[in-house]
Write a protein that holds these residues in place. Sequence first.
Motif, mmCIF file in Angstrom:
data_model
loop_
_atom_site.group_PDB
_atom_site.id
_atom_site.type_symbol
_atom_site.label_atom_id
_atom_site.label_comp_id
_atom_site.label_asym_id
_atom_site.label_seq_id
_atom_site.Cartn_x
_atom_site.Cartn_y
_atom_site.Cartn_z
ATOM 1 N N THR A 244 1.000 -1.115 0.056
ATOM 2 C CA THR A 244 -0.043 -0.018 0.159
ATOM 3 C C THR A 244 0.902 1.334 0.073
ATOM 4 O O THR A 244 0.601 2.068 -0.881
ATOM 5 C CB THR A 244 -0.886 0.067 1.299
ATOM 6 O OG1 THR A 244 -1.716 -1.070 1.197
ATOM 7 C CG2 THR A 244 -1.823 1.297 1.291
ATOM 8 N N LEU A 245 2.017 1.537 0.713
ATOM 9 C CA LEU A 245 2.974 2.401 0.787
ATOM 10 C C LEU A 245 3.371 2.577 -0.441
ATOM 11 O O LEU A 245 3.613 3.827 -0.854
ATOM 12 C CB LEU A 245 4.010 2.103 1.955
ATOM 13 C CG LEU A 245 4.615 3.549 2.532
ATOM 14 C CD1 LEU A 245 3.958 4.514 2.917
ATOM 15 C CD2 LEU A 245 5.810 2.697 3.505
ATOM 16 N N LYS A 246 3.895 1.525 -1.014
ATOM 17 C CA LYS A 246 4.825 1.686 -2.281
ATOM 18 C C LYS A 246 3.643 2.299 -3.421
ATOM 19 O O LYS A 246 4.096 3.102 -4.411
ATOM 20 C CB LYS A 246 5.198 0.124 -2.842
ATOM 21 C CG LYS A 246 6.207 0.095 -3.967
ATOM 22 C CD LYS A 246 6.883 -1.038 -4.165
ATOM 23 C CE LYS A 246 7.630 -1.166 -5.555
ATOM 24 N NZ LYS A 246 7.917 -0.137 -6.114
ATOM 25 N N ARG A 247 2.492 1.828 -3.339
ATOM 26 C CA ARG A 247 1.381 2.039 -4.155
ATOM 27 C C ARG A 247 1.219 3.658 -4.410
ATOM 28 O O ARG A 247 1.224 4.497 -5.262
ATOM 29 C CB ARG A 247 0.244 1.585 -4.107
ATOM 30 C CG ARG A 247 0.062 0.112 -5.295
ATOM 31 C CD ARG A 247 -1.326 -0.357 -5.288
ATOM 32 N NE ARG A 247 -1.948 -0.463 -3.745
ATOM 33 C CZ ARG A 247 -2.057 -1.559 -3.149
ATOM 34 N NH1 ARG A 247 -1.184 -2.642 -3.604
ATOM 35 N NH2 ARG A 247 -2.583 -1.726 -1.988
ATOM 36 N N ALA A 248 1.240 4.135 -3.142
ATOM 37 C CA ALA A 248 0.964 5.443 -2.759
ATOM 38 C C ALA A 248 2.067 6.403 -3.146
ATOM 39 O O ALA A 248 1.957 7.574 -3.607
ATOM 40 C CB ALA A 248 0.747 5.528 -1.088
ATOM 41 N N GLN A 249 3.497 6.020 -3.043
ATOM 42 C CA GLN A 249 4.560 6.758 -3.522
ATOM 43 C C GLN A 249 4.752 6.743 -4.848
ATOM 44 O O GLN A 249 5.058 7.710 -5.491
ATOM 45 C CB GLN A 249 5.769 5.882 -2.932
ATOM 46 C CG GLN A 249 5.871 6.015 -1.295
ATOM 47 C CD GLN A 249 6.960 6.933 -0.869
ATOM 48 O OE1 GLN A 249 8.229 7.140 -1.628
ATOM 49 N NE2 GLN A 249 6.933 7.698 0.190
ATOM 50 N N SER B 248 2.327 6.500 -6.981
ATOM 51 C CA SER B 248 1.170 7.543 -7.641
ATOM 52 C C SER B 248 1.535 9.126 -7.449
ATOM 53 O O SER B 248 1.373 9.786 -8.351
ATOM 54 C CB SER B 248 -0.298 7.296 -6.953
ATOM 55 O OG SER B 248 -0.092 7.603 -5.579
ATOM 56 N N LYS B 249 2.360 9.235 -6.356
ATOM 57 C CA LYS B 249 2.882 10.430 -6.166
ATOM 58 C C LYS B 249 3.943 11.072 -7.032
ATOM 59 O O LYS B 249 4.083 12.182 -7.572
ATOM 60 C CB LYS B 249 3.412 10.912 -4.674
ATOM 61 C CG LYS B 249 1.992 10.945 -3.897
ATOM 62 C CD LYS B 249 2.779 10.899 -2.166
ATOM 63 C CE LYS B 249 1.783 10.949 -1.208
ATOM 64 N NZ LYS B 249 2.209 11.309 -0.011
#
Length: 143
Positions: free
Chosen positions: A126-131, A133-134
């Motif tokens: 989840t953290l990797k996906r959020a990073q 996308s930013k």
Amino acid sequence: MSIEVGSKVQGKVTGITNFGAFVELPNGSTGLVHISEVADNYVKDINEHLKVGDMVEVKVMNVEADGKIGLSIRKAKPQAERPERPQRSRHNNNRSNDRGEHRQTKENFEQKMARFLKDSEDRLATLKRAQDSKRGGRGARRG
């Protein structure tokens, strides 16, 4: 009359501050009722509960070596007048997982470790996906 810890006495409010009220005791000494000891509920403004000159019954909570006397109006009330506070248990043996289900069976070490690793991997994904996308679309190098 000497002031003893645990005794209940009548006193006169002589001063009010934002942290409590000063109460003159029968022997002429002055003690402090902290704002948290004025009432059983939350006290935002002590002036809503006490005024200078009020006669109050207080319980002596402590007497320090330097002469400071700690008082409580809240604990001077009889038990019948004080509302019951619900007791919280210190240990919550009924743990629940993220889905709200209750585990009634005991887990062994391997099961706990497997659950921990799965949760950890989910959080990392989840953290990797959020990073990622930013990062997309901004700050790309032009060559």
